[in-house]
Scaffold this active site. Structure first.
Site, mmCIF file in Angstrom:
data_model
loop_
_atom_site.group_PDB
_atom_site.id
_atom_site.type_symbol
_atom_site.label_atom_id
_atom_site.label_comp_id
_atom_site.label_asym_id
_atom_site.label_seq_id
_atom_site.Cartn_x
_atom_site.Cartn_y
_atom_site.Cartn_z
ATOM 1 N N GLY A 124 4.177 14.494 -24.852
ATOM 2 C CA GLY A 124 3.498 15.643 -23.869
ATOM 3 C C GLY A 124 2.225 15.911 -24.390
ATOM 4 N N ARG A 268 4.314 -18.556 6.039
ATOM 5 C CA ARG A 268 4.180 -17.969 7.478
ATOM 6 C C ARG A 268 3.263 -18.663 8.216
ATOM 7 N NH1 ARG A 268 5.071 -14.298 11.647
ATOM 8 N NH2 ARG A 268 3.253 -13.309 12.082
ATOM 9 N N ILE A 337 -2.489 -9.717 3.371
ATOM 10 C CA ILE A 337 -2.028 -11.189 3.580
ATOM 11 C C ILE A 337 -0.554 -11.048 4.400
ATOM 12 C CG2 ILE A 337 -1.179 -13.037 2.700
ATOM 13 C CD1 ILE A 337 -3.454 -12.658 0.603
ATOM 14 N N GLU A 363 -2.654 7.722 -18.134
ATOM 15 C CA GLU A 363 -3.227 7.474 -19.619
ATOM 16 C C GLU A 363 -4.565 7.110 -19.544
ATOM 17 O OE1 GLU A 363 -0.986 5.142 -22.399
ATOM 18 O OE2 GLU A 363 0.912 5.247 -21.177
#
Length: 379
Positions: A124, A268, A337, A363
């Protein structure tokens, strides 16, 4: 710096891939939807030695270095960023702080339980009104005999609810004084120490995030890490290592997004051919692969320097800054994509997209990383 994966790295990577396929992939979308923190997964990771990667074997850990640690986080994060994030926070922050600054007695008391994941750790520093401005924290610790009494709250704490132990930085001096904060280890249950509501997050939803709340919480002086007044300085050093772990997290998510997009682009078909044949798609893939490679080099360079005991203040900030921004770009291009399918939960692109953004915030934001880098350049 050795650019070829070591035997340990290869072993860890395969172990994580096998573990992920069996224990994470089948349920990760369920955890994501329900924001469930799958604590049993981390107990299993503890059995594999991944919750104490950097902890020496004498304290029950694996005794590896940062290069192996980066490999483990990146491989976990390719599968699920939430699991990678929680594993990193447990190792780098709570466990890492005790490892770096605890006394021999404190290390022997707490590290074996953390390294085995018998206990999950929290850390913390951030508060509701002081994110990047940690020096102005309002959580106060007042000396009282052999104890300190803490009052205040911490925000955006990973494992705030499910942790058994937390390292908490509280103000013991004047506001804004970098030598006026102290690191305390607080075990649960401790009277006056509780958690707030779990945050409802955009991504990383299986990684638990809550407040920590202190109301006349009495902590023994024996639970102070290092000396009174060293907490902020310690935290900055802990974050140097933590930023490498977030760079690794970013690297894994970016790689996962790229590999999913690459595979989809070859499967695809449009206009009677794979969409990977089109320059508009192939150039996206080329950019993604190149940026991931650059991020990887920055991240492993910082890890290598950390293992050699060198100052990594600038290098960890550079790795974290670049890898996190690459992560976001790759996740974004991955959705593009996939097209319309990238916007659905039937494919992995949308989860990488949601998870990626935290890497530029947690962070230390990208802006803070630039500040750190600029300060080292202008000394």
């Amino acid at each position: 710096m050795e650019l070829v994966a070591t035997e340990n790295q290869t072993m860890i990577a395969q172990m994580v891939r096998d573990f992920g396929a069996t224990h994470i992939k089948p349920d990760m979308m369920k955890w994501d939807e329900s924001q469930e923190f799958p604590i049993e997964i981390f107990k299993k990771l503890g059995e594999l030695g991944l919750m104490g990667v950097l902890v020496p074997q004498e304290y029950g850990g694996s005794g590896f270095g940062y290069v192996e640690y980066v490999t483990a986080i990146a491989e976990l994060s390719k599968i699920d960023g939430s699991i990678g994030l929680s594993m990193a926070a447990h190792n780098s922050l709570c466990t890492g702080h005790i490892l770096q600054f605890g006394s021999e007695e404190q290390k022997r008391k707490w590290l074996p339980k953390l390294a085995s994941a018998e206990w999950i750790g929290a850390w913390g520093l951030t508060e509701p009104n002081t994110g990047s401005d940690a020096g102005n924290m309002r959580t106060v610790a007042v000396e009282d005999g052999d104890d300190y009494i803490l009052n205040g709250a911490k925000n955006f704490i990973t494992h705030g609810k499910s942790s058994s132990i937390a390292v908490v930085i509280a103000r013991t001096g004047e506001v804004g004084d970098s030598h006026g904060m102290t690191a305390f280890v607080i075990e649960k249950p401790t009277e006056g120490f509780t958690h707030g509501l779990k945050a409802d997050k955009l991504g990383m939803r299986a990684s638990e995030t809550t407040e920590l709340i202190f109301t006349d919480c009495r902590v023994p002086k024996a639970n102070i890490l290092g000396k009174v007044g060293e907490g902020f300085i310690q935290s900055m050093k802990v974050l140097d290592g933590g930023r490498i772990s977030i760079a690794a997290l970013s690297l894994g998510i970016a790689q996962g997004a790229f590999e999913a997009a690459l595979q989809y682009s070859q499967e695809r078909h449009q206009f009677n051919q794979p969409i990977s044949n089109f320059q508009g798609i192939s150039f996206k893939l080329a950019d993604m692969a190149t940026e991931i490679e650059a991020a990887s080099l920055l991240t492993y360079r910082a890890a290598d320097m950390k293992d050699r005991g060198l100052n990594v203040n600038q290098e960890s900030a550079m790795a974290k800054l670049y890898a996190s921004e690459v992560c976001v770009r790759c996740a974004n291009e991955g959705v593009q994509i996939f097209g319309g399918y990238g916007y659905t939960k039937d494919y992995p692109a949308e989860k990488y997209y949601r998870d990626a953004k935290l890497c530029t915030i947690g962070e230390g934001t990208s802006e803070i990383q630039k500040l750190v880098i600029a300060r080292t350049l202008l000394k």
